[in-house]
Design a protein around this motif. Structure first.
Motif, PDB file in Angstrom:
ATOM      1  N   LYS A 148       3.447  20.318  19.269  1.00  0.00           N
ATOM      2  CA  LYS A 148       2.547  20.530  20.341  1.00  0.00           C
ATOM      3  C   LYS A 148       3.147  19.861  21.745  1.00  0.00           C
ATOM      4  O   LYS A 148       3.462  20.433  22.749  1.00  0.00           O
ATOM      5  CB  LYS A 148       1.066  20.293  20.371  1.00  0.00           C
ATOM      6  CG  LYS A 148       0.289  20.184  21.407  1.00  0.00           C
ATOM      7  CD  LYS A 148      -0.958  20.810  21.140  1.00  0.00           C
ATOM      8  CE  LYS A 148      -1.498  21.431  22.240  1.00  0.00           C
ATOM      9  NZ  LYS A 148      -2.437  22.794  21.705  1.00  0.00           N
ATOM     10  N   LYS A 149       3.806  18.661  21.283  1.00  0.00           N
ATOM     11  CA  LYS A 149       4.102  17.744  22.482  1.00  0.00           C
ATOM     12  C   LYS A 149       5.697  18.029  22.854  1.00  0.00           C
ATOM     13  O   LYS A 149       5.986  18.152  24.118  1.00  0.00           O
ATOM     14  CB  LYS A 149       4.241  16.154  21.843  1.00  0.00           C
ATOM     15  CG  LYS A 149       4.808  15.335  22.899  1.00  0.00           C
ATOM     16  CD  LYS A 149       4.357  13.884  22.467  1.00  0.00           C
ATOM     17  CE  LYS A 149       4.834  12.723  23.575  1.00  0.00           C
ATOM     18  NZ  LYS A 149       4.439  11.237  23.057  1.00  0.00           N
ATOM     19  N   LYS A 150       6.503  18.676  21.763  1.00  0.00           N
ATOM     20  CA  LYS A 150       7.735  18.775  22.029  1.00  0.00           C
ATOM     21  C   LYS A 150       8.213  20.466  22.426  1.00  0.00           C
ATOM     22  O   LYS A 150       9.290  20.622  23.152  1.00  0.00           O
ATOM     23  CB  LYS A 150       8.687  18.267  21.003  1.00  0.00           C
ATOM     24  CG  LYS A 150       8.641  16.694  20.817  1.00  0.00           C
ATOM     25  CD  LYS A 150       9.297  15.959  21.914  1.00  0.00           C
ATOM     26  CE  LYS A 150       9.045  14.539  21.840  1.00  0.00           C
ATOM     27  NZ  LYS A 150       9.378  13.612  22.861  1.00  0.00           N
ATOM     28  N   ILE A 151       7.252  21.251  21.942  1.00  0.00           N
ATOM     29  CA  ILE A 151       7.528  22.544  21.973  1.00  0.00           C
ATOM     30  C   ILE A 151       6.503  23.448  23.296  1.00  0.00           C
ATOM     31  O   ILE A 151       6.788  23.786  24.196  1.00  0.00           O
ATOM     32  CB  ILE A 151       7.652  23.517  20.744  1.00  0.00           C
ATOM     33  CG1 ILE A 151       8.557  22.574  19.691  1.00  0.00           C
ATOM     34  CG2 ILE A 151       8.065  24.760  20.828  1.00  0.00           C
ATOM     35  CD1 ILE A 151      10.169  22.769  19.922  1.00  0.00           C
ATOM     36  N   ILE A 152       5.353  23.368  22.447  1.00  0.00           N
ATOM     37  CA  ILE A 152       3.947  24.285  23.249  1.00  0.00           C
ATOM     38  C   ILE A 152       4.039  23.904  24.658  1.00  0.00           C
ATOM     39  O   ILE A 152       4.093  24.785  25.528  1.00  0.00           O
ATOM     40  CB  ILE A 152       3.042  24.147  22.284  1.00  0.00           C
ATOM     41  CG1 ILE A 152       2.976  24.573  20.946  1.00  0.00           C
ATOM     42  CG2 ILE A 152       1.887  25.030  23.139  1.00  0.00           C
ATOM     43  CD1 ILE A 152       3.171  26.226  20.752  1.00  0.00           C
ATOM     44  N   LEU A 153       3.762  22.575  24.713  1.00  0.00           N
ATOM     45  CA  LEU A 153       3.350  21.976  26.154  1.00  0.00           C
ATOM     46  C   LEU A 153       4.852  22.153  27.014  1.00  0.00           C
ATOM     47  O   LEU A 153       4.286  22.548  28.193  1.00  0.00           O
ATOM     48  CB  LEU A 153       2.654  20.674  26.005  1.00  0.00           C
ATOM     49  CG  LEU A 153       1.342  20.872  25.238  1.00  0.00           C
ATOM     50  CD1 LEU A 153       0.576  19.465  25.217  1.00  0.00           C
ATOM     51  CD2 LEU A 153       0.414  21.609  26.251  1.00  0.00           C
ATOM     52  N   PRO A 154       5.990  21.804  26.782  1.00  0.00           N
ATOM     53  CA  PRO A 154       6.727  21.823  27.543  1.00  0.00           C
ATOM     54  C   PRO A 154       7.098  23.309  27.995  1.00  0.00           C
ATOM     55  O   PRO A 154       7.371  23.574  29.202  1.00  0.00           O
ATOM     56  CB  PRO A 154       8.116  21.262  26.771  1.00  0.00           C
ATOM     57  CG  PRO A 154       7.275  20.492  25.871  1.00  0.00           C
ATOM     58  CD  PRO A 154       6.172  21.012  25.386  1.00  0.00           C
ATOM     59  N   VAL A 155       7.155  24.245  27.149  1.00  0.00           N
ATOM     60  CA  VAL A 155       7.127  25.599  27.246  1.00  0.00           C
ATOM     61  C   VAL A 155       6.110  26.032  28.487  1.00  0.00           C
ATOM     62  O   VAL A 155       6.556  26.682  29.383  1.00  0.00           O
ATOM     63  CB  VAL A 155       7.163  26.356  26.052  1.00  0.00           C
ATOM     64  CG1 VAL A 155       7.308  27.938  26.297  1.00  0.00           C
ATOM     65  CG2 VAL A 155       8.507  26.106  25.289  1.00  0.00           C
ATOM     66  N   ALA A 156       4.906  25.602  27.985  1.00  0.00           N
ATOM     67  CA  ALA A 156       3.717  26.043  29.001  1.00  0.00           C
ATOM     68  C   ALA A 156       3.892  25.514  30.309  1.00  0.00           C
ATOM     69  O   ALA A 156       3.752  26.278  31.404  1.00  0.00           O
ATOM     70  CB  ALA A 156       2.582  25.619  28.225  1.00  0.00           C
ATOM     71  N   ARG A 157       4.734  24.364  30.277  1.00  0.00           N
ATOM     72  CA  ARG A 157       4.702  23.556  31.747  1.00  0.00           C
ATOM     73  C   ARG A 157       5.753  24.684  32.574  1.00  0.00           C
ATOM     74  O   ARG A 157       5.594  24.706  33.577  1.00  0.00           O
ATOM     75  CB  ARG A 157       5.540  22.159  31.419  1.00  0.00           C
ATOM     76  CG  ARG A 157       5.288  21.200  32.542  1.00  0.00           C
ATOM     77  CD  ARG A 157       6.167  20.245  32.003  1.00  0.00           C
ATOM     78  NE  ARG A 157       5.270  19.233  31.022  1.00  0.00           N
ATOM     79  CZ  ARG A 157       5.893  18.693  30.079  1.00  0.00           C
ATOM     80  NH1 ARG A 157       7.275  18.357  30.159  1.00  0.00           N
ATOM     81  NH2 ARG A 157       5.245  17.884  29.162  1.00  0.00           N
ATOM     82  N   VAL A 158       6.712  24.925  31.875  1.00  0.00           N
ATOM     83  CA  VAL A 158       7.849  25.772  32.654  1.00  0.00           C
ATOM     84  C   VAL A 158       7.136  27.265  32.990  1.00  0.00           C
ATOM     85  O   VAL A 158       7.440  27.635  34.071  1.00  0.00           O
ATOM     86  CB  VAL A 158       9.102  26.054  31.584  1.00  0.00           C
ATOM     87  CG1 VAL A 158      10.126  27.188  32.259  1.00  0.00           C
ATOM     88  CG2 VAL A 158       9.998  24.798  31.367  1.00  0.00           C
ATOM     89  N   ILE A 159       6.728  27.752  32.127  1.00  0.00           N
ATOM     90  CA  ILE A 159       5.874  29.228  32.435  1.00  0.00           C
ATOM     91  C   ILE A 159       4.980  29.033  33.679  1.00  0.00           C
ATOM     92  O   ILE A 159       4.895  29.691  34.636  1.00  0.00           O
ATOM     93  CB  ILE A 159       5.225  29.826  31.142  1.00  0.00           C
ATOM     94  CG1 ILE A 159       6.356  30.211  29.967  1.00  0.00           C
ATOM     95  CG2 ILE A 159       4.404  31.077  31.646  1.00  0.00           C
ATOM     96  CD1 ILE A 159       5.674  30.399  28.964  1.00  0.00           C
TER      97      ILE A 159
END
Ligand SMILES: Nc1nc2c(ncn2[C@@H]2O[C@H](COP(=O)(O)OP(=O)(O)OP(=O)(O)O)[C@@H](O)[C@H]2O)c(=O)[nH]1
Ligand SMILES: [Mg+2]
Length: 219
Positions: free
Chosen positions: A125-136
């Protein structure tokens, strides 16, 4: 009048403790929106003393928040706090956020798990999901946030009257950010504690959220 809106979907295990925690921290207007739960969320929230609204079918967190906002506005709320039902948030964080809003006339305070180190998140969640959500979120809204997908928010009356949540699912997070920018609302992120390991969505839920975001269109 400050109303705390708690969207809840199958949270019978946590909702009682969450509602009592809010009362113990001095928030007497707690509105739980039971989003078509199949378990005892409704009865448990009532027993804990909350005002409980109910969706006949599960519609999504965004829809539950809009139902709560509408009710709070009708009741004359000056401020609405969005607070998850799964026991991850700390009610003590609300006080600081309200103080920040009052002293600086912010229209919106957005909770962030990345502004201090209290939130111990699962790695994926910390390293993949949320950073990707941040960019989108940045691509969709033009707004750079440290945490683009956090259910902790404080909204002023001015913000409540301008932000209409039309995205029923998890894309509501970016829709709210998009409308903060569209209506030029004064907004800031604020550190909140988000406890994991017992609660929350797994990897599947996170991927569903990203998928949801990719296909969302805001007006
Ligand atoms: N997942 C989900 N949650 C809902 C829904 N309707 C209301 N909720 C509530 O929305 C809040 C956030 O849902 P979570 O599933 O915890 O989502 P999240 O906090 O983004 O994900 P985690 O960080 O993994 O906990 C909780 O209080 C849920 O009970 C729904 O249809 N689906
Ligand atoms: Mg959660």
């Amino acid at each position: 009048m400050i109303v705390v809106v708690v969207p809840a979907y199958n949270e019978e295990k946590n909702i009682g403790r969450v509602v009592r925690g809010l009362f113990e921290n001095g928030y007497k207007d707690v509105v739980v929106v039971d989003d078509g739960s199949a378990d005892k969320t409704y009865g448990t929230a009532l027993e804990a003393g909350a005002k409980v609204l109910r969706h006949a079918v599960n519609r999504g967190q965004g829809a539950a928040l809009q139902t709560g906002n509408d009710f709070a506005v009708q009741k004359g709320a000056r401020i609405v706090v969005h607070f998850d039902a799964d026991g991850q948030f700390n009610p003590a964080d609300i006080g600081d956020a309200l103080k920040l809003m009052r002293e600086n006339e912010y229209d919106v305070i957005l909770g962030s798990r990345f502004l201090d180190n209290r939130s111990k998140m699962p790695w994926f969640k910390k390293k993949i999901i949320l950073p990707v959500a941040r960019v989108i979120n940045h691509v969709l809204t033009g707004v750079k946030l440290t945490d683009a997908h956090n259910g902790f928010r404080v909204l002023s009356r001015n913000a409540l009257e301008k932000i209409d949540i039309t995205q029923d699912g998890m894309a509501h997070n970016s829709e709210i950010v998009y409308k903060i920018k569209k209506y030029n609302l004064k907004c800031i992120e604020h550190p909140v504690e988000d406890q994991y390991f017992k609660f929350g969505q797994g990897v599947g839920g996170g991927l569903k959220t990203i998928f949801n975001l990719l296909f969302s269109v805001f007006h």
